[in-house]
Design an enzyme around this catalytic site. Sequence first.
Site, PDB file in Angstrom:
ATOM      1  N   GLY A 195       0.821  -1.212   0.000  1.00 12.99           N
ATOM      2  CA  GLY A 195       0.000   0.000   0.000  1.00 12.99           C
ATOM      3  C   GLY A 195       0.849   1.254   0.000  1.00 12.99           C
ATOM      4  N   ARG A 210      13.511   9.984  -2.907  1.00 11.47           N
ATOM      5  CA  ARG A 210      14.401  11.121  -3.190  1.00 11.47           C
ATOM      6  C   ARG A 210      15.652  11.071  -2.309  1.00 11.47           C
ATOM      7  NH1 ARG A 210      15.095  15.949  -0.546  1.00 11.47           N
ATOM      8  NH2 ARG A 210      15.804  17.746  -1.804  1.00 11.47           N
ATOM      9  N   ARG A 213       1.117  -5.439  -5.734  1.00 10.08           N
ATOM     10  CA  ARG A 213       1.306  -6.666  -4.960  1.00 10.08           C
ATOM     11  C   ARG A 213       1.607  -7.787  -5.951  1.00 10.08           C
ATOM     12  NH1 ARG A 213      -0.271  -5.079   0.058  1.00 10.08           N
ATOM     13  NH2 ARG A 213      -1.878  -3.472   0.164  1.00 10.08           N
ATOM     14  N   GLY A 273       5.517  -1.893   3.884  1.00 10.29           N
ATOM     15  CA  GLY A 273       5.091  -2.438   5.164  1.00 10.29           C
ATOM     16  C   GLY A 273       5.633  -3.826   5.412  1.00 10.29           C
ATOM     17  N   ASP A 274       4.957  -4.596   6.272  1.00 10.49           N
ATOM     18  CA  ASP A 274       5.510  -5.885   6.685  1.00 10.49           C
ATOM     19  C   ASP A 274       5.610  -6.883   5.536  1.00 10.49           C
ATOM     20  OD1 ASP A 274       2.795  -6.245   6.472  1.00 10.49           O
ATOM     21  OD2 ASP A 274       2.549  -7.231   8.412  1.00 10.49           O
ATOM     22  N   THR A 302       4.308   2.802   5.694  1.00  7.27           N
ATOM     23  CA  THR A 302       2.930   2.335   5.853  1.00  7.27           C
ATOM     24  C   THR A 302       2.190   3.270   6.796  1.00  7.27           C
ATOM     25  OG1 THR A 302       1.534   0.590   6.815  1.00  7.27           O
ATOM     26  CG2 THR A 302       3.788   0.722   7.618  1.00  7.27           C
ATOM     27  N   ILE A 303       0.955   3.588   6.483  1.00  5.62           N
ATOM     28  CA  ILE A 303       0.194   4.468   7.358  1.00  5.62           C
ATOM     29  C   ILE A 303      -0.215   3.776   8.649  1.00  5.62           C
ATOM     30  CG2 ILE A 303      -0.694   5.785   5.385  1.00  5.62           C
ATOM     31  CD1 ILE A 303      -3.428   4.440   5.897  1.00  5.62           C
ATOM     32  N   ASP A 304      -0.093   2.443   8.699  1.00 10.40           N
ATOM     33  CA  ASP A 304      -0.599   1.690   9.852  1.00 10.40           C
ATOM     34  C   ASP A 304       0.265   1.825  11.103  1.00 10.40           C
ATOM     35  OD1 ASP A 304      -2.553   0.800   8.116  1.00 10.40           O
ATOM     36  OD2 ASP A 304      -1.498  -1.057   7.636  1.00 10.40           O
ATOM     37  N   ASP A 318       2.540  -0.093  12.228  1.00  5.31           N
ATOM     38  CA  ASP A 318       2.468  -1.379  12.930  1.00  5.31           C
ATOM     39  C   ASP A 318       3.752  -2.198  12.869  1.00  5.31           C
ATOM     40  OD1 ASP A 318       2.307  -1.883  10.232  1.00  5.31           O
ATOM     41  OD2 ASP A 318       0.631  -3.286  10.365  1.00  5.31           O
ATOM     42  N   ARG A 347      -5.732  -1.408   9.392  1.00 11.17           N
ATOM     43  CA  ARG A 347      -5.750  -2.862   9.299  1.00 11.17           C
ATOM     44  C   ARG A 347      -6.082  -3.450  10.669  1.00 11.17           C
ATOM     45  NH1 ARG A 347      -0.755  -5.998   6.555  1.00 11.17           N
ATOM     46  NH2 ARG A 347       0.182  -5.215   8.451  1.00 11.17           N
ATOM     47  N   GLU A 396     -10.713  -0.036  11.482  1.00 17.17           N
ATOM     48  CA  GLU A 396     -11.315  -0.969  10.531  1.00 17.17           C
ATOM     49  C   GLU A 396     -11.184  -2.435  10.938  1.00 17.17           C
ATOM     50  OE1 GLU A 396      -9.431  -0.609   6.733  1.00 17.17           O
ATOM     51  OE2 GLU A 396      -7.417  -0.900   7.512  1.00 17.17           O
ATOM     52  N   ARG A 451      -4.636   7.654   2.595  1.00 13.77           N
ATOM     53  CA  ARG A 451      -3.354   7.320   1.973  1.00 13.77           C
ATOM     54  C   ARG A 451      -2.819   8.423   1.074  1.00 13.77           C
ATOM     55  NH1 ARG A 451      -3.393   1.123  -0.212  1.00 13.77           N
ATOM     56  NH2 ARG A 451      -3.520   0.046   1.797  1.00 13.77           N
TER      57      ARG A 451
END
Length: 328
Positions: free
Chosen positions: A16, A26, A77, A107-108, A131-133, A135, A177, A228, A261
């Site tokens: 994502g 950059r 993905r 992310g992960d 990642t915005i999560d 996590d 998530r 969510e 996002r």
Amino acid sequence: MEIKTIKRIAVLTSGGDAPGMNAAIRATVRAGFFYNLEMYGIYRGYEGMIQNDIKKLESKHISHILERGGTILKSARSQEFRTAEGRKQAFENLQKHQIDGLVVIGGDGSLTGAHLFYKEYGIPAIGIPGTIDNDLAGTDLTVGFDTACNTAIEAIDKIRDTATSHDRLFFVEVMGRDAGFIAINAGIGSAAAATLIPEKKMPIERLVERLKARTKAMKQSNIVIVAEGGKSGGAAEIADKIKKQLPYYDIKVTILGHLQRGGAPSSLDRVLASKLGVAAVEGLLNGKYDVMAGVINNKVVYTPIAKAIVGHKEVDEYDFHVVKILST
């Protein structure tokens, strides 16, 4: 472990998208130029690696991207990269370009791919948490998290205007998530009536009692933040349950979704991404392989990817304590 001579580094974004990914690209490329390296961009993540969508990057490719959301390298993905055949093809394509180092921003799932690729083919790799999560273990903040929180709070502020005008109860679903970091920050920053996160299950009965108490206190508006991945269900499901017990409420549901996002990254995300981009290149040159560059207590640290992706990052208990006090 032998420190390899690195002359050509490729950077990719995967999974994502998150605000600040372009800032990380950059910084990675500029750091590479500073150390007289050849820099390459892999377009569409691991899928592009398999399809040989790899191009040499020049200064012109990274001009005026610091302030842009999304990722100029695109993201995708790749199911094929999960197979041994796909990874073999990806490795052969890197060999064609004589690439001897990788910077993976994501992310992960993206970092898992870098870890597996290093184990199988020994290509030195460093991950940047994009990642915005928020996590991933091994960093206080991930690139994109701050901007996503700002976007959520700005949207909730606007929702409050209409909630107050009509005496409505709004359930606002935010992303994350199975982590409640965005929800907690949005709850504190927007004066939510309640915040529901995956890590802490709130019985519907308790939420009903809190809303009843706010009605007695003549609160002008009520906004409930729902992560969510919450154990009590999504915002729509919870709203239906509340409607059955509090039929006098005019209830509305807003799902912010992918709005969180997008947009220009905040100053915090730009600085974080820039620090980590430089740290990734310097880490590779200093023999730090199969690690993620992160920031803890405002200091750059390197955490083994295997630990970053499996270590459970807990929501700060004090933050949860604060949101409970301020929602009463």
